[in-house]
Structures are given as C-alpha cells and as structure tokens.
Design a protein around this motif. Structure first.
Motif, PDB file in Angstrom:
ATOM      1  N   GLY A 188       0.804  -1.219   0.000  1.00 41.70           N
ATOM      2  CA  GLY A 188       0.000   0.000   0.000  1.00 41.70           C
ATOM      3  C   GLY A 188       0.837   1.269   0.000  1.00 41.70           C
ATOM      4  O   GLY A 188       0.466   2.269   0.622  1.00 41.70           O
ATOM      5  N   ILE A 189       1.965   1.226  -0.687  1.00 42.96           N
ATOM      6  CA  ILE A 189       2.832   2.410  -0.773  1.00 42.96           C
ATOM      7  C   ILE A 189       3.076   2.761  -2.232  1.00 42.96           C
ATOM      8  O   ILE A 189       2.911   1.919  -3.120  1.00 42.96           O
ATOM      9  N   ALA A 190       3.475   3.979  -2.482  1.00 40.07           N
ATOM     10  CA  ALA A 190       3.813   4.419  -3.833  1.00 40.07           C
ATOM     11  C   ALA A 190       5.206   3.898  -4.195  1.00 40.07           C
ATOM     12  O   ALA A 190       6.070   3.748  -3.322  1.00 40.07           O
ATOM     13  N   GLU A 191       5.407   3.636  -5.461  1.00 44.61           N
ATOM     14  CA  GLU A 191       6.724   3.162  -5.897  1.00 44.61           C
ATOM     15  C   GLU A 191       7.803   4.185  -5.596  1.00 44.61           C
ATOM     16  O   GLU A 191       8.925   3.822  -5.227  1.00 44.61           O
ATOM     17  N   SER A 192       7.477   5.469  -5.724  1.00 41.98           N
ATOM     18  CA  SER A 192       8.472   6.509  -5.436  1.00 41.98           C
ATOM     19  C   SER A 192       8.910   6.454  -3.978  1.00 41.98           C
ATOM     20  O   SER A 192      10.074   6.689  -3.662  1.00 41.98           O
ATOM     21  N   LEU A 193       7.978   6.109  -3.080  1.00 44.90           N
ATOM     22  CA  LEU A 193       8.334   5.975  -1.659  1.00 44.90           C
ATOM     23  C   LEU A 193       9.270   4.790  -1.459  1.00 44.90           C
ATOM     24  O   LEU A 193      10.260   4.880  -0.736  1.00 44.90           O
ATOM     25  N   TYR A 194       8.972   3.675  -2.136  1.00 40.71           N
ATOM     26  CA  TYR A 194       9.859   2.510  -2.054  1.00 40.71           C
ATOM     27  C   TYR A 194      11.266   2.879  -2.504  1.00 40.71           C
ATOM     28  O   TYR A 194      12.247   2.550  -1.838  1.00 40.71           O
ATOM     29  N   TYR A 195      11.354   3.572  -3.645  1.00 44.45           N
ATOM     30  CA  TYR A 195      12.679   3.903  -4.178  1.00 44.45           C
ATOM     31  C   TYR A 195      13.424   4.893  -3.275  1.00 44.45           C
ATOM     32  O   TYR A 195      14.652   4.813  -3.146  1.00 44.45           O
ATOM     33  N   SER A 196      12.719   5.785  -2.624  1.00 39.87           N
ATOM     34  CA  SER A 196      13.405   6.704  -1.698  1.00 39.87           C
ATOM     35  C   SER A 196      13.905   5.941  -0.469  1.00 39.87           C
ATOM     36  O   SER A 196      15.006   6.190   0.018  1.00 39.87           O
ATOM     37  N   TRP A 197      13.100   4.989   0.033  1.00 35.54           N
ATOM     38  CA  TRP A 197      13.548   4.154   1.153  1.00 35.54           C
ATOM     39  C   TRP A 197      14.755   3.327   0.738  1.00 35.54           C
ATOM     40  O   TRP A 197      15.722   3.195   1.499  1.00 35.54           O
TER      41      TRP A 197
END
Length: 124
Positions: free
Chosen positions: A54-63
């Motif tokens: 339930g997260i945005a891909e951009s959030l995954y990539y920043s993490w």
C-alpha cells in the motif's frame, strides 16, 4: 454565487488534506527495512510489492536509496550516529554536575590561595 461555492470547495479541500495528513500511516524503520529487503530479493516486481504494501513506488525507491546510502556510509567507516533523547538528557545532567564540581574546586582553590597569601604576609 461562484465565489461562495469556490470558497466552500477550498475549505473542503483543506479539510480533506488535513484528514489525509493526520491519518497517514507512519512506517517504523523495521517496516521500511523489511519492504526494501523484499524488493532487493526480487521475488516479485517492485510494482506488485508496493501494491501489496500500500505504498507508492516513489516511496519505495526513496527508502531503498536511503537504505543503500546508510549501508555505504557504514561500510566506509562513518560510525557517527545521532544521540537519543535519554542520552542527551543524561549527558546534560552529567555536564551540569561536572560544572558544579569545577566551580567548587575553583572557589576552594581561590580561598586556599588567599589564606596562603594572608598567612605569608603575617609571618614575614
């Protein structure tokens, strides 16, 4: 009339944004690491992982970027870390106690010097 409807729409938008901000999920460091490691394993696509979590891909990539940069810094020997609030509080109290000791010793030292000067002058 248009001004009133526009104003109420703005107010409604602000209310919705406020609710979204307050109900936004905050992920712990452990949760972020779990998600990033799952992505690095490559068992499923990043898009599928993000949908499941339930997260945005951009959030995954920043993490992922933060995770890899922290690992790189650690391996490079940068072991400095931020102090926790209890550690800061303890260090401040220790500092205050040490300052009191220094002040007491300084005062005692001055008094001893004055007594030596006073005694030295009387003896001569």
């Amino acid at each position: 009339m248009n001004k009133k409807s526009g104003t109420s729409k703005d107010t409604a938008d602000k209310l919705v944004r406020g609710i979204k901000r307050k109900t936004r999920k905050h992920y712990s460091a452990e949760e972020k690491i779990r998600v990033v490691l799952a992505g690095l394993r490559g068992e499923e696509s990043i898009a599928a992982l993000c949908r499941r979590e339930g997260i945005a891909e951009s959030l995954y990539y920043s993490w992922s970027k933060e995770f890899l940069e922290a690992g790189k810094a650690r391996l490079a020997g940068d072991t400095a870390r931020q102090a926790t609030a209890p550690e800061v509080k303890e260090l401040r109290s220790e500092s205050a106690a040490l300052k009191e000791v220094v002040a007491d010793l300084t005062l005692e030292n001055r008094l001893l010097k004055k007594s030596m000067i006073g005694n030295g002058g009387d003896d001569e």
